[in-house]
Enzyme design. Structure first.
Site, PDB file in Angstrom:
ATOM      1  N   ASP A  25      -4.906  32.016 -24.257  1.00 24.18           N
ATOM      2  CA  ASP A  25      -5.487  32.084 -25.195  1.00 24.18           C
ATOM      3  C   ASP A  25      -4.592  31.020 -26.487  1.00 24.18           C
ATOM      4  O   ASP A  25      -3.716  30.700 -26.254  1.00 24.18           O
ATOM      5  CB  ASP A  25      -5.399  33.507 -25.889  1.00 24.18           C
ATOM      6  CG  ASP A  25      -6.077  33.862 -27.045  1.00 24.18           C
ATOM      7  OD1 ASP A  25      -7.054  33.279 -27.253  1.00 24.18           O
ATOM      8  OD2 ASP A  25      -5.698  34.800 -27.618  1.00 24.18           O
ATOM      9  N   HIS A  42      -9.854  23.134 -26.650  1.00 22.29           N
ATOM     10  CA  HIS A  42     -10.324  23.632 -25.339  1.00 22.29           C
ATOM     11  C   HIS A  42     -10.088  22.215 -24.127  1.00 22.29           C
ATOM     12  O   HIS A  42      -9.673  22.512 -23.148  1.00 22.29           O
ATOM     13  CB  HIS A  42     -11.761  24.057 -25.264  1.00 22.29           C
ATOM     14  CG  HIS A  42     -12.090  25.144 -25.972  1.00 22.29           C
ATOM     15  ND1 HIS A  42     -11.182  26.445 -25.801  1.00 22.29           N
ATOM     16  CD2 HIS A  42     -12.987  25.383 -26.939  1.00 22.29           C
ATOM     17  CE1 HIS A  42     -11.776  27.251 -26.608  1.00 22.29           C
ATOM     18  NE2 HIS A  42     -12.998  26.767 -27.462  1.00 22.29           N
ATOM     19  N   LEU A 136      -2.118  27.464  -2.505  1.00 18.53           N
ATOM     20  CA  LEU A 136      -1.919  28.409  -3.366  1.00 18.53           C
ATOM     21  C   LEU A 136      -3.665  28.602  -3.772  1.00 18.53           C
ATOM     22  O   LEU A 136      -4.502  27.605  -3.618  1.00 18.53           O
ATOM     23  CB  LEU A 136      -1.666  27.305  -4.833  1.00 18.53           C
ATOM     24  CG  LEU A 136      -2.003  28.236  -6.241  1.00 18.53           C
ATOM     25  CD1 LEU A 136      -1.061  29.213  -6.773  1.00 18.53           C
ATOM     26  CD2 LEU A 136      -1.482  26.825  -7.440  1.00 18.53           C
TER      27      LEU A 136
HETATM   28  C1  IPE Z   1      -9.552  35.977 -24.066  1.00 12.25           C
HETATM   29  O1  IPE Z   1      -9.344  35.480 -25.224  1.00 12.25           O
HETATM   30  C2  IPE Z   1     -10.508  35.586 -22.965  1.00 12.25           C
HETATM   31  C3  IPE Z   1      -9.866  34.328 -22.395  1.00 12.25           C
HETATM   32  C4  IPE Z   1      -8.920  33.539 -22.847  1.00 12.25           C
HETATM   33  C5  IPE Z   1     -11.084  33.558 -21.624  1.00 12.25           C
HETATM   34  P1  IPE Z   1     -10.095  35.704 -26.529  1.00 12.25           P
HETATM   35  O2  IPE Z   1      -9.589  34.724 -27.588  1.00 12.25           O
HETATM   36  O3  IPE Z   1     -11.764  35.734 -26.396  1.00 12.25           O
HETATM   37  O4  IPE Z   1      -9.722  37.226 -26.604  1.00 12.25           O
HETATM   38  P2  IPE Z   1      -9.890  38.324 -28.033  1.00 12.25           P
HETATM   39  O5  IPE Z   1     -11.419  38.411 -28.203  1.00 12.25           O
HETATM   40  O6  IPE Z   1      -9.217  37.651 -29.230  1.00 12.25           O
HETATM   41  O7  IPE Z   1      -9.202  39.427 -27.846  1.00 12.25           O
HETATM   42  C1  IPE Z   2      -8.912  30.683 -25.458  1.00  5.19           C
HETATM   43  O1  IPE Z   2      -8.540  30.022 -26.470  1.00  5.19           O
HETATM   44  C2  IPE Z   2     -10.121  30.111 -24.577  1.00  5.19           C
HETATM   45  C3  IPE Z   2     -11.286  30.620 -24.661  1.00  5.19           C
HETATM   46  C4  IPE Z   2     -11.231  32.082 -24.952  1.00  5.19           C
HETATM   47  C5  IPE Z   2     -12.246  30.238 -23.991  1.00  5.19           C
HETATM   48  P1  IPE Z   2      -9.322  30.424 -28.072  1.00  5.19           P
HETATM   49  O2  IPE Z   2     -10.688  29.649 -28.227  1.00  5.19           O
HETATM   50  O3  IPE Z   2      -9.576  32.180 -28.006  1.00  5.19           O
HETATM   51  O4  IPE Z   2      -8.474  30.090 -29.207  1.00  5.19           O
HETATM   52  P2  IPE Z   2      -8.081  31.156 -30.529  1.00  5.19           P
HETATM   53  O5  IPE Z   2      -7.938  32.436 -29.898  1.00  5.19           O
HETATM   54  O6  IPE Z   2      -9.299  30.988 -31.383  1.00  5.19           O
HETATM   55  O7  IPE Z   2      -7.026  30.344 -31.045  1.00  5.19           O
HETATM   56 MG    MG Z   3      -8.693  33.534 -28.567  1.00  5.10          MG
END
Ligand code: IPE
Ligand code: IPE
Ligand code: MG
Length: 252
Positions: A25, A42, A136
């Site tokens: 995240d 990303h 792995l």
């Molecule tokens: C959780 O991240 C899912 C992934 C990393 C794929 P999110 O950024 O979507 O989670 P929430 O919605 O903030 O909890």
């Molecule tokens: C995690 O990073 C990647 C996915 C959920 C696909 P985020 O896109 O949730 O990044 P933040 O949380 O908005 O910074």
């Molecule tokens: Mg996020």
């Protein structure tokens, strides 16, 4: 091979976690902080995936599970969702040969029926190609949700025993999407949030949880080693007392 359940039997513990599961995240915030579009985060996140896979191979981790797209991430703006899908396709096209050469087995779990046919075919081909690798196992959770996983497993379990009305845990676990892996020893969430976000609900029953403010694109070998070091300091009691563990150590 079926793995033992942490609620049915106390598992053997090794100093290096056998299975690490990560919620990657913070990509969006990493980009926003740099005045870049979220997509740039990303893209950079894919590089972090590469580094973490390599480091897990070096450290002797057996299973690495990465949450890439949750069943709730469809709620994001359409352009971001389609960009994530494209990124997934290019990552598969570019990385699978190298992973195969490095002895990595790739698995993708989640409700894949919602992905377009080309992506589904790429996933199936990558899984087939790497199926016999043993160094792995990397699992990508895509359109994955912990509740979806439990529900699909319940459905299969009931279908396999028509008429049965009572079931035990050990009857459910073979149908979970990741039945091929032991339960995670270490859970890592980057990006500062301290929640599970519908990741592996069943399997995290006795997993050690580790949260870091580091955004996923900045998560490197050092950051992984810090998490593993934190894990090593934990006393995994599985319901027993600390004294019992000391006694057991003396005896062995
Ligand atoms: C959780 O991240 C899912 C992934 C990393 C794929 P999110 O950024 O979507 O989670 P929430 O919605 O903030 O909890
Ligand atoms: C995690 O990073 C990647 C996915 C959920 C696909 P985020 O896109 O949730 O990044 P933040 O949380 O908005 O910074
Ligand atoms: Mg996020």
């Amino acid at each position: 091979m079926t793995h033992s359940s942490s609620t049915q039997a106390v598992p053997n513990i090794s100093p290096v976690p056998r299975h690490i599961a990560i919620i990657m995240d913070g990509n969006g915030r990493w980009a926003t902080k740099r005045f870049l579009p979220r997509v740039a985060g990303h893209g950079k996140g894919v590089e972090a995936v590469r580094t973490v896979i390599e480091t897990c191979v070096e450290r002797g981790v057996e299973y690495l599970t990465l949450f890439a797209f949750s069943s709730e991430n469809w709620r994001r703006p359409a352009e971001e969702v389609s960009l994530l899908m494209r990124l997934f396709v290019t990552a598969l096209e570019r990385e699978v040969a190298k992973m195969h050469a490095n002895g990595i087995r790739l698995k993708v779990v989640g409700d894949l029926s919602r992905f377009d046919a080309r992506l589904q075919e790429l996933i199936a081909a990558a899984e087939r190609r790497t199926a016999n690798n043993q160094r792995l196992t990397v699992t990508i959770c895509a359109n994955y949700g912990g509740r979806w996983d439990i529900m699909q497993a319940v459905g299969k379990m009931i279908a396999a025993s028509p008429g049965a009305t009572e079931f035990g845990e050990e009857q459910l676990s073979p149908y979970l999407a990741m039945a091929y892996a032991p339960e995670p020893d270490l859970f890592i969430r980057t990006g500062g949030e301290e929640r599970i976000s519908n990741f592996l609900l069943w399997q995290l029953a006795y997993t050690e949880l580790y949260f870091t403010d580091t955004f996923w694109p900045d998560f490197d070998a050092n950051a992984l080693d810090t998490a593993i070091e934190s894990y090593r300091q934990r006393e995994r009691r599985f319901g027993r007392t600390s004294e019992q563990l000391v006694e057991k150590k003396k005896a062995s």
